[in-house]
Design a protein around this motif. Structure first.
Motif, PDB file in Angstrom:
ATOM      1  N   ALA A 100      38.803  22.892  28.997  1.00 35.11           N
ATOM      2  CA  ALA A 100      40.066  23.626  28.894  1.00 35.11           C
ATOM      3  C   ALA A 100      39.879  24.928  28.128  1.00 35.11           C
ATOM      4  N   MET A 101      39.035  24.899  27.101  1.00 36.36           N
ATOM      5  CA  MET A 101      38.793  26.111  26.324  1.00 36.36           C
ATOM      6  C   MET A 101      38.043  27.153  27.168  1.00 36.36           C
ATOM      7  N   LEU A 102      37.072  26.714  27.980  1.00 37.81           N
ATOM      8  CA  LEU A 102      36.335  27.645  28.836  1.00 37.81           C
ATOM      9  C   LEU A 102      37.238  28.241  29.915  1.00 37.81           C
ATOM     10  N   ILE A 103      38.109  27.407  30.488  1.00 37.67           N
ATOM     11  CA  ILE A 103      39.068  27.913  31.487  1.00 37.67           C
ATOM     12  C   ILE A 103      40.006  28.923  30.852  1.00 37.67           C
ATOM     13  N   SER A 104      40.453  28.614  29.623  1.00 40.52           N
ATOM     14  CA  SER A 104      41.335  29.541  28.906  1.00 40.52           C
ATOM     15  C   SER A 104      40.645  30.887  28.680  1.00 40.52           C
ATOM     16  N   ALA A 105      39.382  30.835  28.250  1.00 44.69           N
ATOM     17  CA  ALA A 105      38.643  32.084  28.022  1.00 44.69           C
ATOM     18  C   ALA A 105      38.509  32.891  29.309  1.00 44.69           C
ATOM     19  N   ALA A 106      38.272  32.206  30.436  1.00 38.54           N
ATOM     20  CA  ALA A 106      38.139  32.897  31.720  1.00 38.54           C
ATOM     21  C   ALA A 106      39.458  33.536  32.137  1.00 38.54           C
ATOM     22  N   GLY A 111      42.178  38.286  33.137  1.00 36.43           N
ATOM     23  CA  GLY A 111      43.500  38.912  33.080  1.00 36.43           C
ATOM     24  C   GLY A 111      43.465  40.268  32.402  1.00 36.43           C
ATOM     25  N   LEU A 112      42.786  40.353  31.251  1.00 36.50           N
ATOM     26  CA  LEU A 112      42.676  41.641  30.551  1.00 36.50           C
ATOM     27  C   LEU A 112      41.892  42.649  31.393  1.00 36.50           C
ATOM     28  N   TRP A 113      40.871  42.185  32.071  1.00 37.98           N
ATOM     29  CA  TRP A 113      40.057  43.076  32.898  1.00 37.98           C
ATOM     30  C   TRP A 113      40.871  43.659  34.046  1.00 37.98           C
ATOM     31  N   LEU A 114      41.743  42.850  34.661  1.00 36.63           N
ATOM     32  CA  LEU A 114      42.536  43.304  35.795  1.00 36.63           C
ATOM     33  C   LEU A 114      43.712  44.174  35.359  1.00 36.63           C
ATOM     34  N   ILE A 115      44.322  43.842  34.214  1.00 33.90           N
ATOM     35  CA  ILE A 115      45.568  44.516  33.815  1.00 33.90           C
ATOM     36  C   ILE A 115      45.295  45.733  32.945  1.00 33.90           C
ATOM     37  N   GLN A 116      44.395  45.590  31.979  1.00 32.18           N
ATOM     38  CA  GLN A 116      44.136  46.658  31.018  1.00 32.18           C
ATOM     39  C   GLN A 116      42.847  47.400  31.360  1.00 32.18           C
ATOM     40  N   ASP A 117      42.637  48.479  30.640  1.00 30.49           N
ATOM     41  CA  ASP A 117      41.440  49.293  30.845  1.00 30.49           C
ATOM     42  C   ASP A 117      40.290  48.716  30.012  1.00 30.49           C
ATOM     43  N   PHE A 118      39.920  47.472  30.361  1.00 31.23           N
ATOM     44  CA  PHE A 118      38.850  46.760  29.660  1.00 31.23           C
ATOM     45  C   PHE A 118      37.687  46.548  30.627  1.00 31.23           C
ATOM     46  N   THR A 119      36.463  46.654  30.106  1.00 31.76           N
ATOM     47  CA  THR A 119      35.325  46.215  30.912  1.00 31.76           C
ATOM     48  C   THR A 119      35.348  44.686  30.969  1.00 31.76           C
ATOM     49  N   LEU A 120      34.703  44.121  31.978  1.00 30.20           N
ATOM     50  CA  LEU A 120      34.666  42.665  32.088  1.00 30.20           C
ATOM     51  C   LEU A 120      33.961  42.058  30.879  1.00 30.20           C
ATOM     52  N   PHE A 121      32.957  42.737  30.373  1.00 31.89           N
ATOM     53  CA  PHE A 121      32.227  42.247  29.198  1.00 31.89           C
ATOM     54  C   PHE A 121      33.153  42.125  27.992  1.00 31.89           C
ATOM     55  N   HIS A 122      33.890  43.203  27.663  1.00 34.47           N
ATOM     56  CA  HIS A 122      34.781  43.168  26.498  1.00 34.47           C
ATOM     57  C   HIS A 122      35.919  42.173  26.708  1.00 34.47           C
ATOM     58  N   ALA A 123      36.409  42.057  27.936  1.00 32.17           N
ATOM     59  CA  ALA A 123      37.527  41.150  28.207  1.00 32.17           C
ATOM     60  C   ALA A 123      37.097  39.695  28.016  1.00 32.17           C
ATOM     61  N   LEU A 124      35.917  39.346  28.559  1.00 27.66           N
ATOM     62  CA  LEU A 124      35.439  37.965  28.400  1.00 27.66           C
ATOM     63  C   LEU A 124      35.071  37.674  26.945  1.00 27.66           C
ATOM     64  N   LEU A 308      49.608  48.242  20.551  1.00 29.89           N
ATOM     65  CA  LEU A 308      50.700  47.298  20.798  1.00 29.89           C
ATOM     66  C   LEU A 308      50.721  46.799  22.238  1.00 29.89           C
ATOM     67  N   ASP A 309      50.475  47.702  23.217  1.00 27.56           N
ATOM     68  CA  ASP A 309      50.538  47.273  24.613  1.00 27.56           C
ATOM     69  C   ASP A 309      49.447  46.246  24.933  1.00 27.56           C
ATOM     70  N   SER A 310      48.237  46.504  24.463  1.00 25.20           N
ATOM     71  CA  SER A 310      47.145  45.543  24.694  1.00 25.20           C
ATOM     72  C   SER A 310      47.417  44.220  23.982  1.00 25.20           C
ATOM     73  N   ILE A 311      47.973  44.290  22.776  1.00 32.97           N
ATOM     74  CA  ILE A 311      48.278  43.073  22.018  1.00 32.97           C
ATOM     75  C   ILE A 311      49.323  42.241  22.753  1.00 32.97           C
ATOM     76  N   ALA A 312      50.364  42.898  23.281  1.00 36.25           N
ATOM     77  CA  ALA A 312      51.434  42.178  23.986  1.00 36.25           C
ATOM     78  C   ALA A 312      50.886  41.473  25.222  1.00 36.25           C
ATOM     79  N   ILE A 313      50.065  42.173  25.997  1.00 32.25           N
ATOM     80  CA  ILE A 313      49.479  41.563  27.192  1.00 32.25           C
ATOM     81  C   ILE A 313      48.553  40.402  26.800  1.00 32.25           C
ATOM     82  N   ALA A 314      47.778  40.614  25.734  1.00 32.09           N
ATOM     83  CA  ALA A 314      46.863  39.558  25.273  1.00 32.09           C
ATOM     84  C   ALA A 314      47.644  38.318  24.850  1.00 32.09           C
ATOM     85  N   ILE A 315      48.777  38.503  24.179  1.00 38.32           N
ATOM     86  CA  ILE A 315      49.595  37.370  23.740  1.00 38.32           C
ATOM     87  C   ILE A 315      50.091  36.570  24.946  1.00 38.32           C
ATOM     88  N   VAL A 316      50.591  37.286  25.965  1.00 35.63           N
ATOM     89  CA  VAL A 316      51.084  36.603  27.172  1.00 35.63           C
ATOM     90  C   VAL A 316      49.960  35.827  27.839  1.00 35.63           C
TER      91      VAL A 316
END
Length: 809
Positions: A100-106, A111-124, A308-316
């Motif tokens: 469950a923890m690995l699925i959550s991390a994925a 999600g951050l990679w698709l929504i925000q301007d994050f590289t896949l490396f930083h998002a994971l 704030l915008d990245s934090i809000a998306i990360a919280i969701v």
């Protein structure tokens, strides 16, 4: 900053924390939440007012979290963790902690990679460090809220176990930029690293915990030694595992604490255990206070606002990912392993109560300073942690109330009713003593009684009969458990006998409380005993060990029966003193305990008849030891309370120690018979000279089997002859125990043909009552035959005769 100033600031922070604790008693906000708010305010003041700029230096670092706060907080939680409850729900806990923890991390990373301007490396990388629930935050909150036992076990267990998953996955993601490709081999290495970190931590902590427990027990350590060594164990196991061996420090601390709780703390008197617990409560209060204040001090509100915008998306995303694991994998695991249901309300609490805290901050601070994007990850992590502590933690109590967790169950209603009645009776008793002493008038007594009756008023006097009956049984079990601990404290019971009885009582308690409990579940200690006897009963080199072990079991069975009688008498006595139970239900329980006491007395009488000399020696030694240990217990209590001085205490202690060492050991329970005469009764050996029989008798081993023990098993290979010196055994075919082939008594024998050649046993032989046998192995007989022509000739003649019979057939 000079050390003197550091100490002064820390003392100031603790003072602020205690003021916050006093405020929390009057507001419905968790203490940890108030501390984070106060820390954030102090951080804001320090950044805008130069006079307080020194506070900026007091921020969280990776080493402060991991090596100062985490070991103590994890240890205190694990030492109080119910190992039985943990093992019953170990599968859903492991599912939440790993897949469950690995699925959550994925989910978070993608999600951050698709929504925000994050590289896949930083998002994971962010998904890996933020997915684990923080043990410190979760434990502190659930302890403060008084959450239900099973819910606490599930959430605390997950938070204690998932750090290994988070750290390994985080480290794998962190090295990916340096790896040109990631194939099956790399995945295998990653999986191996996970198990190495997780199981390595468990092994290291378990070994250190067992070693410390045995060391303290052998030292006859006092409460001060237990307290100091528990602190050494908490920090030592973490540093050795994490820093020296590169395995999970948290798992090492958890395992070490559970081992010390089972093997160490259960061996010390209850009063000393309470002293250790109270001291650890203070240590945890200090660590929690400083940790959550430092979390707040580490937060720069202006920097948070810029992300704030990245934090809000990360919280969701964090909330959605948590929901994916809790609402799908938990019920699936419950169904798969047929475990008691986890209700939807409990899943809501598990979802909303998956807090983030200092562990996530420690992990993000471990990112190399020169890595691009580190600052962004740091402030998004701080924002999510702040939301978790300020919003999730502060609203979980109203959520629990709305879901009905604050309502009393039927059993709790019955417990409350009897608690109120007993409290009223005790208050009346105190007032009556004041009246008899002439301290208050009768009118004052009546006035106070009217007030206490309002305080302890029972609103609803009716209760379900099944609940009332169950409450009487549970009360009896509590009395049993308390008396059992007292008997162990005064030296009446050996440690493993105490654990065995305690385990049986816990099974009985679970069978009363839960429909899912297995009411006829076998005692784990009995299973281990049966396995050991089966392995070693016909192994030549283990005969001596088995003889000593069987003697120990024989002694412990007597201890169990004597202790059982004392416990039954105590239960009957205390139940008779409780007037508010239903008379019929109370009498039913009293009758049950009376019948148990009678059965145990009958067993003791049979042993006393069968082994009169042994029983007399056993009884004398046991009660002499108990009297001396009870005196030692009283002497230590008197010294602890200041009733006697150190010189007197030491003198009495030395006298008791000398007397204990002078107690004579008890000999084997076998009656003193002539083994050579018994061996000569066996047809195979009948007629041999007295010299040969005497030599054989010296090699024969005496073994004692308790009622129900299997002496030999059908289909097993054996090479030994057994002669009954005292007792009774039943011979039967597998599956036909109720219709035995024969019953063998004193002087009878079986297995004699195994002296000629290794034989496959054709029937089971089980002890009906305590039975002592002589065991003579084929190896021993052949060793004598090589030196005694008479015996060698006898064996050759019988062997030739058997071969002729087989050829003629």
């Amino acid at each position: 900053m000079p050390l003197s100033e550091v100490v002064l600031v820390v003392m100031g922070l603790l003072t602020v924390a205690m003021i916050a604790a006093a405020i929390c008693r009057n507001i419905p906000v968790p203490y940890t939440v108030v501390l984070v708010i106060v820390g954030t305010v102090l951080g804001f003041i320090a950044r805008h007012y130069p006079e307080f700029a020194f506070l900026i230096k007091f921020q969280l670092t990776k080493d402060i979290v991991l090596f100062l706060f985490l070991p103590a907080l994890i240890f205190e939680s694990a030492i109080n963790l119910d190992a039985r409850s943990l093992m019953k729900d170990i599968m859903p806990i492991l599912v939440l902690a790993v897949p469950a923890m690995l699925i959550s991390a994925a989910i978070i990373g993608i999600g951050l990679w698709l929504i925000q301007d994050f590289t896949l490396f930083h998002a994971l990388l962010f998904g890996a460090l933020i997915s684990a629930t923080d043990p410190v935050a979760v434990i502190a909150l659930f302890k403060e809220l008084g959450a239900p036992q099973r819910l606490t076990t599930l959430v605390e267990g997950e938070s204690l176990f998932n750090d290994a998953t988070a750290i390994v996955f985080f480290n794998i993601i962190l090295v990916l930029p340096a790896v040109h490709s990631f194939g099956l081999y790399d995945a295998g290495i990653a999986i191996f690293d996970f198990f190495k970190v997780f199981l390595g931590g468990v092994c290291v902590g378990t070994v250190i915990g067992i070693l410390f427990s045995e060391l303290l027990f052998r030292m006859r350590a006092g409460v001060s030694s237990y307290l100091v060594m528990s602190i050494v164990l908490a920090y030592g196991s973490f540093v050795i595992a994490d820093h020296v061996l590169d395995v999970s420090g948290v798992m090492a601390v958890v395992s070490a604490a559970i081992a010390l709780g089972i093997l160490g703390f259960s061996r010390i008197p209850q009063t000393e255990r309470e002293t250790v617990d109270e001291t650890w409560d203070v240590i945890v209060l200090i660590c929690n206070s400083l940790l959550f204040l430092l979390v707040g001090l580490s937060v720069d509100v202006s920097q948070l606002y810029s992300h704030l915008d990245s934090i809000a998306i990360a919280i969701v995303l964090v909330l959605l990912a948590r929901a994916a694991g809790v609402y799908t994998m938990v019920p699936a695991t419950i169904r798969l392993f047929s475990l008691p249901n986890v209700s939807m309300g409990e899943r809501h609490i598990m979802w909303w109560g998956g807090l983030k805290g200092g562990l996530a901050i420690a992990i993000v601070l471990s990112i190399p300073v020169d890595m691009p994007g580190r600052e962004t990850l740091l402030y998004i992590t701080l924002g999510v942690v702040l939301f978790s502590l300020l919003i999730n933690a502060s609203t979980i109590r109203p959520l629990m109330n709305r879901l009905g967790f604050n309502n009393f169950t039927g059993d709790e209603v019955a417990e409350l009713k009897h608690g109120l009645i007993q409290s009223q009776q005790y208050a009346d008793k105190i007032l009556h003593s004041f009246l008899d002493a002439g301290l208050i008038s009768r009118s004052t007594q009546q006035l106070i009684q009217n007030k206490t009756k309002q305080v302890f008023r029972v609103d609803d006097d009716s209760s379900d009969e099944s609940i009332e009956s169950r409450h009487v049984h549970i009360t009896a079990l509590r009395i049993e458990m308390h008396e059992l601990k007292y008997l162990y404290d005064i030296g009446f019971l050996q440690y493993y006998t105490y654990l065995s009885i305690k385990n049986s009582l816990q099974h009985e308690r679970e069978s009363i409380n839960s429909d899912h409990a297995q009411k006829n579940q076998s005692n784990v200690f009995l299973k281990i005993e049966s396995m050991l006897i089966r392995w070693f009963r016909e192994v030549n080199w283990a005969t001596g060990l088995l003889a000593r072990y069987q003697y120990l079991r024989f002694s412990q069975s007597l201890q169990r029966d004597i202790a059982g009688i004392l416990i039954c008498e105590k239960v009957i006595e205390q139940l008779n003193q409780i007037d508010d139970f239903n008379a019929a239900f109370k009498q039913q329980v009293i009758d049950e305990y009376t019948a148990r006491s009678v059965r145990r007395k009958e067993r003791l009488e049979r042993v006393a008849e069968d082994f009169p000399d042994f029983y007399l020696r056993f009884e004398t030694r046991l009660f002499a030891k108990v009297a001396l240990v009870a005196a030692e217990f009283f002497n230590n209590e008197a010294h602890h309370n200041g009733e006697i001085g150190s010189k007197v205490h030491t003198n009495i202690e030395r006298r008791i120690y000398q007397a204990l060492n002078q107690l004579q050991p008890i000999s084997d329970p076998a009656p003193k018979l002539r083994p050579s005469d018994l061996i000569g009764m066996v047809p195979l050996l009948n007629g041999l000279s007295s010299v040969v029989l005497e030599r054989l008798s010296k090699l024969a081993k005496a073994l004692t089997f308790l009622p129900g023990d299997l002496v030999i098993g059908e289909g097993e290979k054996g090479d030994s002859l057994y002669i009954i010196t005292h007792g009774l055994v039943s011979v039967y075919k597998e599956g036909h125990e109720s219709t035995p082939i024969a019953s063998l008594r004193d002087g009878d024998f079986f297995g004699e043909m195994a002296l000629l050649d290794t034989q496959v046993r054709t029937a089971n032989v089980r002890a009906v009552k305590s039975t002592t046998l002589l065991r003579l192995s084929r190896k021993d007989v052949l060793s004598i035959a090589s030196k005694e022509p008479e015996l060698k000739q006898r064996l050759e003649e019988i062997s030739s005769s058997r071969k002729s019979d087989l050829q003629s057939d």
